[in-house]
Write a protein that holds these residues in place. Structure first.
Motif, PDB file in Angstrom:
ATOM      1  N   LEU A   1     -57.994  38.447  99.136  1.00 21.84           N
ATOM      2  CA  LEU A   1     -57.862  36.936  98.864  1.00 21.84           C
ATOM      3  C   LEU A   1     -56.497  36.107  99.144  1.00 21.84           C
ATOM      4  CD1 LEU A   1     -59.231  37.506  95.294  1.00 21.84           C
ATOM      5  CD2 LEU A   1     -60.283  36.391  96.960  1.00 21.84           C
ATOM      6  N   CYS A   2     -56.447  34.991  99.013  1.00 18.44           N
ATOM      7  CA  CYS A   2     -55.308  34.390  99.425  1.00 18.44           C
ATOM      8  C   CYS A   2     -54.354  34.461  98.285  1.00 18.44           C
ATOM      9  CB  CYS A   2     -55.531  32.601  99.773  1.00 18.44           C
ATOM     10  SG  CYS A   2     -55.943  31.871  98.310  1.00 18.44           S
ATOM     11  N   ALA A   3     -53.011  34.287  98.270  1.00 23.00           N
ATOM     12  CA  ALA A   3     -51.940  34.565  97.340  1.00 23.00           C
ATOM     13  C   ALA A   3     -52.537  33.793  96.064  1.00 23.00           C
ATOM     14  CB  ALA A   3     -50.663  33.961  97.932  1.00 23.00           C
ATOM     15  N   ASP A   4     -52.918  32.218  96.073  1.00 26.27           N
ATOM     16  CA  ASP A   4     -53.230  31.905  94.710  1.00 26.27           C
ATOM     17  C   ASP A   4     -54.321  32.451  94.310  1.00 26.27           C
ATOM     18  OD1 ASP A   4     -51.399  29.754  95.082  1.00 26.27           O
ATOM     19  OD2 ASP A   4     -52.855  28.359  95.849  1.00 26.27           O
ATOM     20  N   CYS A   5     -55.439  32.799  95.158  1.00 26.51           N
ATOM     21  CA  CYS A   5     -56.402  33.486  94.282  1.00 26.51           C
ATOM     22  C   CYS A   5     -56.231  34.661  93.698  1.00 26.51           C
ATOM     23  CB  CYS A   5     -57.710  33.609  95.272  1.00 26.51           C
ATOM     24  SG  CYS A   5     -58.579  32.073  95.830  1.00 26.51           S
ATOM     25  N   LYS A   6     -55.380  35.690  94.353  1.00 27.67           N
ATOM     26  CA  LYS A   6     -54.819  36.744  93.704  1.00 27.67           C
ATOM     27  C   LYS A   6     -54.378  36.369  92.368  1.00 27.67           C
ATOM     28  CE  LYS A   6     -53.854  39.985  97.531  1.00 27.67           C
ATOM     29  NZ  LYS A   6     -53.233  39.574  98.910  1.00 27.67           N
ATOM     30  N   VAL A   7     -53.726  35.419  92.146  1.00 29.05           N
ATOM     31  CA  VAL A   7     -53.295  35.178  90.784  1.00 29.05           C
ATOM     32  C   VAL A   7     -54.464  34.662  89.894  1.00 29.05           C
ATOM     33  CG1 VAL A   7     -51.763  33.539  89.187  1.00 29.05           C
ATOM     34  CG2 VAL A   7     -50.950  34.467  91.585  1.00 29.05           C
ATOM     35  N   ARG A   8     -55.264  33.953  90.357  1.00 28.28           N
ATOM     36  CA  ARG A   8     -56.493  33.302  89.807  1.00 28.28           C
ATOM     37  C   ARG A   8     -57.356  34.371  89.147  1.00 28.28           C
ATOM     38  NH1 ARG A   8     -57.367  28.978  94.499  1.00 28.28           N
ATOM     39  NH2 ARG A   8     -56.313  27.388  93.661  1.00 28.28           N
ATOM     40  N   PHE A   9     -57.596  35.548  90.135  1.00 23.09           N
ATOM     41  CA  PHE A   9     -58.431  36.697  89.885  1.00 23.09           C
ATOM     42  C   PHE A   9     -58.018  37.145  88.644  1.00 23.09           C
ATOM     43  CE2 PHE A   9     -59.518  41.263  89.939  1.00 23.09           C
ATOM     44  CZ  PHE A   9     -60.856  41.083  90.026  1.00 23.09           C
TER      45      PHE A   9
ATOM     46  N   ASP B   1     -62.746  27.254  93.218  1.00 18.78           N
ATOM     47  CA  ASP B   1     -61.808  26.020  93.587  1.00 18.78           C
ATOM     48  C   ASP B   1     -61.055  26.043  94.849  1.00 18.78           C
ATOM     49  OD1 ASP B   1     -62.062  23.737  92.084  1.00 18.78           O
ATOM     50  OD2 ASP B   1     -60.512  23.954  90.838  1.00 18.78           O
ATOM     51  N   CYS B   2     -61.062  27.311  95.255  1.00 17.07           N
ATOM     52  CA  CYS B   2     -60.167  27.706  96.309  1.00 17.07           C
ATOM     53  C   CYS B   2     -60.430  26.665  97.554  1.00 17.07           C
ATOM     54  CB  CYS B   2     -60.035  29.043  96.785  1.00 17.07           C
ATOM     55  SG  CYS B   2     -58.875  29.470  98.181  1.00 17.07           S
ATOM     56  N   LYS B   3     -59.458  26.182  98.384  1.00 17.90           N
ATOM     57  CA  LYS B   3     -59.800  25.386  99.399  1.00 17.90           C
ATOM     58  C   LYS B   3     -59.389  26.156 100.828  1.00 17.90           C
ATOM     59  CE  LYS B   3     -60.789  21.620  96.992  1.00 17.90           C
ATOM     60  NZ  LYS B   3     -61.179  22.452  95.928  1.00 17.90           N
ATOM     61  N   GLU B   4     -58.821  27.431 100.578  1.00 17.25           N
ATOM     62  CA  GLU B   4     -58.125  28.160 101.955  1.00 17.25           C
ATOM     63  C   GLU B   4     -59.406  28.536 102.694  1.00 17.25           C
ATOM     64  OE1 GLU B   4     -55.062  28.830 102.997  1.00 17.25           O
ATOM     65  OE2 GLU B   4     -54.394  27.741 101.089  1.00 17.25           O
ATOM     66  N   GLU B   5     -59.387  28.301 103.909  1.00 19.82           N
ATOM     67  CA  GLU B   5     -60.401  28.674 105.048  1.00 19.82           C
ATOM     68  C   GLU B   5     -60.955  30.321 104.715  1.00 19.82           C
ATOM     69  OE1 GLU B   5     -63.272  27.574 106.893  1.00 19.82           O
ATOM     70  OE2 GLU B   5     -61.487  26.025 106.654  1.00 19.82           O
ATOM     71  N   ARG B   6     -59.986  31.114 104.611  1.00 17.44           N
ATOM     72  CA  ARG B   6     -60.347  32.496 104.591  1.00 17.44           C
ATOM     73  C   ARG B   6     -61.432  32.834 103.391  1.00 17.44           C
ATOM     74  NH1 ARG B   6     -54.782  35.555 103.245  1.00 17.44           N
ATOM     75  NH2 ARG B   6     -56.191  37.259 103.032  1.00 17.44           N
ATOM     76  N   ASP B   7     -61.228  32.156 102.156  1.00 15.76           N
ATOM     77  CA  ASP B   7     -61.768  32.475 101.015  1.00 15.76           C
ATOM     78  C   ASP B   7     -63.244  31.700 101.150  1.00 15.76           C
ATOM     79  OD1 ASP B   7     -59.870  34.302 100.454  1.00 15.76           O
ATOM     80  OD2 ASP B   7     -58.954  33.006  98.860  1.00 15.76           O
ATOM     81  N   GLN B   8     -63.760  30.919 102.011  1.00 14.94           N
ATOM     82  CA  GLN B   8     -64.850  30.182 101.667  1.00 14.94           C
ATOM     83  C   GLN B   8     -65.899  30.883 101.975  1.00 14.94           C
ATOM     84  OE1 GLN B   8     -64.798  26.899 100.736  1.00 14.94           O
ATOM     85  NE2 GLN B   8     -62.528  27.419 100.715  1.00 14.94           N
TER      86      GLN B   8
HETATM   87 ZN   LIG Z   1     -58.282  31.557  98.080  1.00 12.41          ZN
END
Ligand SMILES: [Zn+2]
Ligand SMILES: [Zn+2]
Length: 429
Positions: A192-200, A209-216
């Motif tokens: 996951l992107c850094a923000d999503c690691k926190v969201r998790f 809600d993530c807008k990062e390409e890698r998590d789409q």
């Molecule tokens: Zn993300």
């Protein structure tokens, strides 16, 4: 000495913009009134707990964005970071649960403070209007509330608007879904992107809600709440959609719409403008918060609300309607050419304003030519000129500033009373 500048991330609302703001506020007040919403204004700060508990520990707002400080009595206070929690605190404090339910409230031009990143063009103080309808779970109330924000913006003449809609379940079905979501994301955690690691760990719903390409691709395959709604939530959502159709409000279902705050249950929605580019194209949004009143110390009470940032809408309005909305021009500009005339001018200005005639006075000692230049620049229809002769004979010279250059009648000498009547007649036309 160096002159002060406004603090980074805040903005003055200048006189040139105030006609737009007034216009916007008038539409908000009229529209909310039509739906039976009553105005409430809560203080711009509350005890920190109101937001820490109401908005939710672990949210970006509470953790990173609040303006929190100790006052001189050592109480921790926070400047309002969103509109709902303060209104709910007031609802509980003033015993509004004893009134006929739902209690329908609106606020307008409420300053909202968040420690945002100004380099992204975001403001640290902005203004919101919003509605809160407390004490009823009927989905018809959800539809009516969505209709309020829809009506405000369509009455303002904004186009290319749409409603995005989702249901995120209630305490019966949301926890089960969250479990599925966590199970799905657990093996994907490291990628996951850094923000999503926190969201998790803190707010898994916001993984969607993530807008990062890698998590789409992960989002695309994630379990969606719609498949996990309990029968009650499903019925509530189905009825809401029917009522929206009856009210002619176009909506799009968006299974990824979750909203950032913890307290939302069931209905969540956003009003989107296609005229705003980029990621932040919502001009307002909200949802049901059936658990919040209890969380803030009240009895379990269903409720729904929305908030809408006004600066963003003002920018859109300026873009789409800027020149159509202007401040009312003055009707009269009074020029006095000596001390005696100035006394007469002060009296005449007073008489005109008592009759609701917008009147400007020329200040200081200037030549007639300089005063006439100012009168023309003011946009007034009439220049009232009081010189030495006029002051002594109780007359005024009335010049129609909107008459053509070769109009013989563009300046007339009249008694003060006749001058007043002439101006009144021209204004009533
Ligand atoms: Zn993300
Ligand atoms: Zn449910």
């Amino acid at each position: 000495m160096t002159a002060y500048r406004a603090v980074q991330g805040v903005k003055d609302i200048l006189p040139e913009q105030s006609a737009l703001w007034e216009h916007f506020e008038k539409i908000i007040k009229t529209t909310c009134g039509l739906f039976g919403y009553q105005r409430i204004e809560t203080p711009i700060f509350e005890e920190t707990g109101v937001y820490a508990r109401g908005v939710g520990e672990g949210t970006d707002i509470v953790e990173k964005e609040m303006y929190t400080f100790k006052d001189r009595g050592d109480t921790s206070l926070t400047l309002e970071p969103e509109g709902t929690a303060g209104v709910v605190r007031a609802y509980i404090e003033h015993g509004m649960q004893m009134k006929p339910q739902p209690v329908k409230l609106f606020y307008v031009r409420t300053p909202i403070f968040r420690y945002e990143r100004p380099q992204k063009g975001r403001l640290r103080e902005h203004h919101q209007f919003g509605c809160e309808a407390i004490g009823e779970s009927d989905p018809m109330l959800d539809a009516e509330l969505i209709s309020v924000i829809w009506s405000v913006y369509t009455r303002m003449g904004l186009t290319n608007l749409s409603i995005q809609l989702n249901s995120i379940g209630d305490k019966a079905c949301k926890p089960g879904y969250m479990q599925k979501l966590i199970e799905y994301y657990t093996p994907l955690q490291d990628d996951l992107c850094a923000d999503c690691k926190v969201r998790f760990t803190k707010n898994p719903l916001r993984l969607l809600d993530c807008k990062e390409e890698r998590d789409q691709p992960k989002i695309a395959h994630a379990p969606k709440i719609a498949e996990y709604l309990c029968a009650d939530c499903e019925e509530h959502f189905a009825l809401l959609k029917q009522y929206l159709e009856e009210m002619h409000i176009p909506y799009t279902l968006n299974p990824l719409l979750v909203r950032g705050l913890d307290y939302y249950t069931r209905t969540v929605f956003e009003l989107i403008s296609e005229d705003i580019g980029g990621r932040q194209n919502a001009i307002g949004g909200g949802g049901r918060y059936d658990g919040l009143i209890e969380l803030l110390g009240g009895k379990p009470t269903p409720a729904i609300g929305f908030g809408s940032g006004m600066e963003r809408a003002i920018a859109l309005l300026e873009q789409q309607k800027g020149t159509e909305i202007a401040e009312k021009q003055p009707e009269v500009y009074i020029i006095a050419l000596n001390a005696m005339a100035k006394r007469k001018a002060a009296e005449f200005a007073n008489t005109l304003r008592e009759k609701d005639i917008k009147t400007l006075l020329g200040f200081g000692s200037r030549s007639l030519k300089a005063f006439m230049k100012a009168a023309n620049a003011s946009g007034a229809q009439w220049a009232v000129i009081i010189g030495e002769e006029e002051a002594q004979t109780n007359t005024v010279a009335l010049r129609n500033l909107r008459a053509g250059a070769d109009d013989d009648h563009k300046q007339v000498s009249l008694s003060v009373e006749e001058g007043l009547q002439t101006i009144l007649r021209s204004v009533q036309q």
